[in-house]
Write a protein that holds these residues in place. Structure first.
Motif, PDB file in Angstrom:
ATOM      1  N   LEU A   1       0.828  -1.210   0.000  1.00 62.68           N
ATOM      2  CA  LEU A   1       0.000   0.000   0.000  1.00 62.68           C
ATOM      3  C   LEU A   1       0.858   1.255   0.000  1.00 62.68           C
ATOM      4  CD1 LEU A   1      -2.759   1.496   0.387  1.00 62.68           C
ATOM      5  CD2 LEU A   1      -2.374   1.245   2.853  1.00 62.68           C
ATOM      6  N   ARG A   2       1.867   1.298   0.844  1.00 64.34           N
ATOM      7  CA  ARG A   2       2.723   2.492   0.908  1.00 64.34           C
ATOM      8  C   ARG A   2       3.408   2.743  -0.424  1.00 64.34           C
ATOM      9  NH1 ARG A   2       3.911   0.326   6.170  1.00 64.34           N
ATOM     10  NH2 ARG A   2       5.773  -0.718   5.363  1.00 64.34           N
ATOM     11  N   ARG A   3       3.917   1.695  -1.042  1.00 68.30           N
ATOM     12  CA  ARG A   3       4.610   1.870  -2.322  1.00 68.30           C
ATOM     13  C   ARG A   3       3.641   2.330  -3.410  1.00 68.30           C
ATOM     14  NH1 ARG A   3       6.426  -3.146  -0.831  1.00 68.30           N
ATOM     15  NH2 ARG A   3       5.690  -4.189  -2.720  1.00 68.30           N
ATOM     16  N   VAL A   4       2.432   1.808  -3.380  1.00 71.24           N
ATOM     17  CA  VAL A   4       1.420   2.217  -4.366  1.00 71.24           C
ATOM     18  C   VAL A   4       1.102   3.694  -4.225  1.00 71.24           C
ATOM     19  CG1 VAL A   4      -1.011   1.987  -5.000  1.00 71.24           C
ATOM     20  CG2 VAL A   4       0.404  -0.055  -4.723  1.00 71.24           C
ATOM     21  N   VAL A   5       0.888   4.155  -2.997  1.00 73.88           N
ATOM     22  CA  VAL A   5       0.558   5.573  -2.797  1.00 73.88           C
ATOM     23  C   VAL A   5       1.682   6.455  -3.309  1.00 73.88           C
ATOM     24  CG1 VAL A   5       0.097   7.357  -1.075  1.00 73.88           C
ATOM     25  CG2 VAL A   5      -1.001   5.123  -0.874  1.00 73.88           C
ATOM     26  N   ARG A   6       2.902   6.077  -3.035  1.00 71.33           N
ATOM     27  CA  ARG A   6       4.038   6.865  -3.538  1.00 71.33           C
ATOM     28  C   ARG A   6       4.101   6.829  -5.056  1.00 71.33           C
ATOM     29  NH1 ARG A   6       7.334   3.912   0.933  1.00 71.33           N
ATOM     30  NH2 ARG A   6       6.986   5.274   2.745  1.00 71.33           N
ATOM     31  N   TYR A   7       3.814   5.686  -5.636  1.00 69.44           N
ATOM     32  CA  TYR A   7       3.790   5.592  -7.099  1.00 69.44           C
ATOM     33  C   TYR A   7       2.708   6.499  -7.671  1.00 69.44           C
ATOM     34  CZ  TYR A   7       3.304   3.721 -11.810  1.00 69.44           C
ATOM     35  OH  TYR A   7       3.221   3.603 -13.184  1.00 69.44           O
ATOM     36  N   TYR A   8       1.533   6.484  -7.074  1.00 72.48           N
ATOM     37  CA  TYR A   8       0.462   7.372  -7.534  1.00 72.48           C
ATOM     38  C   TYR A   8       0.930   8.827  -7.527  1.00 72.48           C
ATOM     39  CZ  TYR A   8      -3.215   3.747  -7.210  1.00 72.48           C
ATOM     40  OH  TYR A   8      -4.013   2.648  -7.388  1.00 72.48           O
ATOM     41  N   LEU A   9       1.572   9.221  -6.446  1.00 66.06           N
ATOM     42  CA  LEU A   9       2.059  10.599  -6.347  1.00 66.06           C
ATOM     43  C   LEU A   9       3.091  10.881  -7.437  1.00 66.06           C
ATOM     44  CD1 LEU A   9       2.428  10.750  -2.472  1.00 66.06           C
ATOM     45  CD2 LEU A   9       0.761  12.035  -3.822  1.00 66.06           C
ATOM     46  N   ASP A  10       3.963   9.910  -7.706  1.00 65.99           N
ATOM     47  CA  ASP A  10       4.955  10.077  -8.780  1.00 65.99           C
ATOM     48  C   ASP A  10       4.286  10.295 -10.130  1.00 65.99           C
ATOM     49  OD1 ASP A  10       7.032   9.735  -6.985  1.00 65.99           O
ATOM     50  OD2 ASP A  10       7.338   7.608  -7.467  1.00 65.99           O
ATOM     51  N   GLN A  11       3.091   9.729 -10.300  1.00 68.42           N
ATOM     52  CA  GLN A  11       2.363   9.862 -11.560  1.00 68.42           C
ATOM     53  C   GLN A  11       1.493  11.123 -11.590  1.00 68.42           C
ATOM     54  OE1 GLN A  11       3.203   7.510 -13.958  1.00 68.42           O
ATOM     55  NE2 GLN A  11       4.594   7.042 -12.248  1.00 68.42           N
ATOM     56  N   GLY A  12       1.601  11.937 -10.562  1.00 69.59           N
ATOM     57  CA  GLY A  12       0.853  13.192 -10.524  1.00 69.59           C
ATOM     58  C   GLY A  12      -0.551  13.075  -9.949  1.00 69.59           C
TER      59      GLY A  12
ATOM     60  N   ARG B   1       4.185  14.531   0.896  1.00 67.55           N
ATOM     61  CA  ARG B   1       4.638  15.011  -0.409  1.00 67.55           C
ATOM     62  C   ARG B   1       3.759  16.130  -0.955  1.00 67.55           C
ATOM     63  NH1 ARG B   1       6.691  10.365  -3.426  1.00 67.55           N
ATOM     64  NH2 ARG B   1       6.123  11.487  -5.322  1.00 67.55           N
ATOM     65  N   VAL B   2       2.465  15.984  -0.754  1.00 68.10           N
ATOM     66  CA  VAL B   2       1.501  16.965  -1.277  1.00 68.10           C
ATOM     67  C   VAL B   2       0.561  17.327  -0.127  1.00 68.10           C
ATOM     68  CG1 VAL B   2      -0.267  17.411  -3.012  1.00 68.10           C
ATOM     69  CG2 VAL B   2       1.636  15.883  -3.556  1.00 68.10           C
ATOM     70  N   PRO B   3       0.815  18.423   0.548  1.00 70.86           N
ATOM     71  CA  PRO B   3       0.029  18.756   1.747  1.00 70.86           C
ATOM     72  C   PRO B   3      -1.473  18.837   1.537  1.00 70.86           C
ATOM     73  CG  PRO B   3       2.008  20.109   1.633  1.00 70.86           C
ATOM     74  CD  PRO B   3       1.925  19.373   0.336  1.00 70.86           C
ATOM     75  N   ASP B   4      -1.903  19.193   0.321  1.00 70.76           N
ATOM     76  CA  ASP B   4      -3.344  19.312   0.086  1.00 70.76           C
ATOM     77  C   ASP B   4      -3.910  18.128  -0.706  1.00 70.76           C
ATOM     78  OD1 ASP B   4      -2.133  19.928  -2.295  1.00 70.76           O
ATOM     79  OD2 ASP B   4      -3.360  21.707  -2.723  1.00 70.76           O
ATOM     80  N   ALA B   5      -3.211  16.987  -0.668  1.00 71.23           N
ATOM     81  CA  ALA B   5      -3.746  15.786  -1.303  1.00 71.23           C
ATOM     82  C   ALA B   5      -5.097  15.435  -0.673  1.00 71.23           C
ATOM     83  CB  ALA B   5      -2.765  14.629  -1.135  1.00 71.23           C
ATOM     84  N   ARG B   6      -6.005  14.922  -1.497  1.00 69.96           N
ATOM     85  CA  ARG B   6      -7.360  14.606  -1.040  1.00 69.96           C
ATOM     86  C   ARG B   6      -7.528  13.096  -0.897  1.00 69.96           C
ATOM     87  NH1 ARG B   6     -11.069  18.864  -1.480  1.00 69.96           N
ATOM     88  NH2 ARG B   6      -9.900  20.819  -1.600  1.00 69.96           N
ATOM     89  N   VAL B   7      -8.130  12.682   0.207  1.00 73.86           N
ATOM     90  CA  VAL B   7      -8.315  11.256   0.466  1.00 73.86           C
ATOM     91  C   VAL B   7      -9.719  10.998   0.990  1.00 73.86           C
ATOM     92  CG1 VAL B   7      -7.518   9.229   1.744  1.00 73.86           C
ATOM     93  CG2 VAL B   7      -5.857  10.961   0.997  1.00 73.86           C
ATOM     94  N   VAL B   8     -10.392  10.017   0.381  1.00 74.32           N
ATOM     95  CA  VAL B   8     -11.662   9.524   0.903  1.00 74.32           C
ATOM     96  C   VAL B   8     -11.474   8.057   1.267  1.00 74.32           C
ATOM     97  CG1 VAL B   8     -14.073   8.980   0.403  1.00 74.32           C
ATOM     98  CG2 VAL B   8     -13.088  11.138  -0.415  1.00 74.32           C
ATOM     99  N   TYR B   9     -11.649   7.758   2.535  1.00 75.59           N
ATOM    100  CA  TYR B   9     -11.653   6.381   3.012  1.00 75.59           C
ATOM    101  C   TYR B   9     -13.088   5.871   3.016  1.00 75.59           C
ATOM    102  CZ  TYR B   9      -6.980   7.437   4.939  1.00 75.59           C
ATOM    103  OH  TYR B   9      -5.660   7.783   5.097  1.00 75.59           O
ATOM    104  N   VAL B  10     -13.239   4.564   2.836  1.00 71.04           N
ATOM    105  CA  VAL B  10     -14.571   3.950   2.850  1.00 71.04           C
ATOM    106  C   VAL B  10     -14.503   2.694   3.708  1.00 71.04           C
ATOM    107  CG1 VAL B  10     -16.413   2.903   1.484  1.00 71.04           C
ATOM    108  CG2 VAL B  10     -15.087   4.816   0.538  1.00 71.04           C
TER     109      VAL B  10
ATOM    110  N   GLU C   1      -1.556  10.169   5.431  1.00 72.12           N
ATOM    111  CA  GLU C   1      -0.291  10.509   6.065  1.00 72.12           C
ATOM    112  C   GLU C   1       0.860  10.407   5.074  1.00 72.12           C
ATOM    113  OE1 GLU C   1      -1.332   9.025  10.612  1.00 72.12           O
ATOM    114  OE2 GLU C   1      -0.251   7.693   9.251  1.00 72.12           O
ATOM    115  N   ILE C   2       0.833   9.369   4.257  1.00 68.32           N
ATOM    116  CA  ILE C   2       1.873   9.211   3.235  1.00 68.32           C
ATOM    117  C   ILE C   2       1.781  10.322   2.200  1.00 68.32           C
ATOM    118  CG2 ILE C   2       2.783   7.685   1.441  1.00 68.32           C
ATOM    119  CD1 ILE C   2       1.464   5.356   3.021  1.00 68.32           C
ATOM    120  N   ALA C   3       0.552  10.583   1.712  1.00 69.61           N
ATOM    121  CA  ALA C   3       0.360  11.548   0.639  1.00 69.61           C
ATOM    122  C   ALA C   3       0.698  12.968   1.085  1.00 69.61           C
ATOM    123  CB  ALA C   3      -1.073  11.478   0.128  1.00 69.61           C
TER     124      ALA C   3
END
Length: 274
Positions: A63-74, A98-107, A93-95
């Motif tokens: 999961l951590r590596r995926v989130v970082r990869y997503y961020l690398d892809q913009g 790198r990007v303080p205003d990253a948006r996250v919706v958990y379900v 927390e991960i996002a």
């Protein structure tokens, strides 16, 4: 859901009375958002399937590596299905590092997971949790909080990490994924991880069989699937290199993980939409 009666009538079972898969997962990760019943169940699981904590950690690392990869892809907005109990290293927390205003919706539909996440995110304007069953894609995607937090005209990072193993075949996981994907903008990314035993040795396969039996005593069932069963879930999308692979083999950043015997007990991959 009653287990007996006293002179006041039937007693409803509380959330603390029955072990729960999300809270057991939290326990395996070393978290504290679990109850005595969850801990007792988790310890029972450990006696029959001692590789479970290792698989849990491998999945969390994926999961951590995926989130970082997503961020690398913009990609800076995320939809995390079946997010479970808040533990260290959550998506936001991960996002946000790198990007303080990253948006996250958990379900999540589990009441304790929802309550803990709601409290944790109360003062965070860029992250929220939706109390919904991921099997109802429309309820998740059209929820006012989802719509307010995410811009569906832009790419979204969808996360289905370690959750589809709780989705029965009769709930059609392949079609379920498709219902989410059809609402995502081109360039979105979809991550899936899942327990498996088709590449495991006899000892580990026996552990998985015992694990399935143990979870039948909790409030969840675990569905073990093979690589060939899961690969069609990505139809219509383009798998990102190196494809749908054993968890430690997807964009590895820790050589030690590739030597863990339990590495054969799960697959993970990311696919691009459009």
């Amino acid at each position: 859901m009653a287990t007996g009666a006293d002179h006041h009538g039937p007693r409803e079972v509380s959330h603390e009375d029955l072990p729960n898969a999300a809270r057991a997962y939290d326990y395996f990760l070393g978290g504290s958002s679990n109850f005595a019943a969850d801990r007792a169940f988790a310890e029972q699981v450990l006696t029959i399937a001692p590789s479970v904590p290792a698989v849990t950690r491998l999945n969390r690392s994926f999961l951590r590596r995926v989130v970082r990869y997503y961020l690398d892809q913009g990609i800076t907005q995320f939809l995390d299905l079946g997010s479970g109990i808040p533990t260290a290293g959550n998506v936001h927390e991960i996002a946000e590092k790198r990007v303080p205003d990253a948006r996250v919706v958990y379900v999540d539909y589990e009441p304790v997971a929802y309550a803990h996440a709601r409290a944790m995110l109360d003062d965070n304007p860029h992250a929220t949790i939706v109390h919904a069953d991921l099997r109802d894609a429309a309820a998740v995607l059209d929820h006012p909080d989802t719509q307010a937090m995410l811009d569906f005209d832009r790419p979204i990072g969808l996360l289905m990490v370690g959750v589809l193993l709780f989705i029965a075949d009769e709930d059609h996981p392949r079609e379920l994924i498709a219902r989410y994907v059809e609402r995502l903008a081109p360039g979105s990314l979809v991550a899936v991880s899942h327990i498996a035993s088709d590449r495991a040795d006899e000892t580990l396969r026996a552990e998985v069989d015992r694990l399935v039996g143990a979870y039948e005593q909790a409030n969840e069932h675990v569905y073990v699937r093979s690589y060939d069963e899961m690969l069609p879930w990505f139809d219509g999308m383009t798998l990102v290199d190196p494809g749908f692979v054993l968890l430690p083999d997807w964009h590895p950043d820790n050589d030690d993980e590739r030597g863990v015997p339990a590495r054969t007990l799960g697959y993970g991959g990311v696919a691009r939409v459009g």
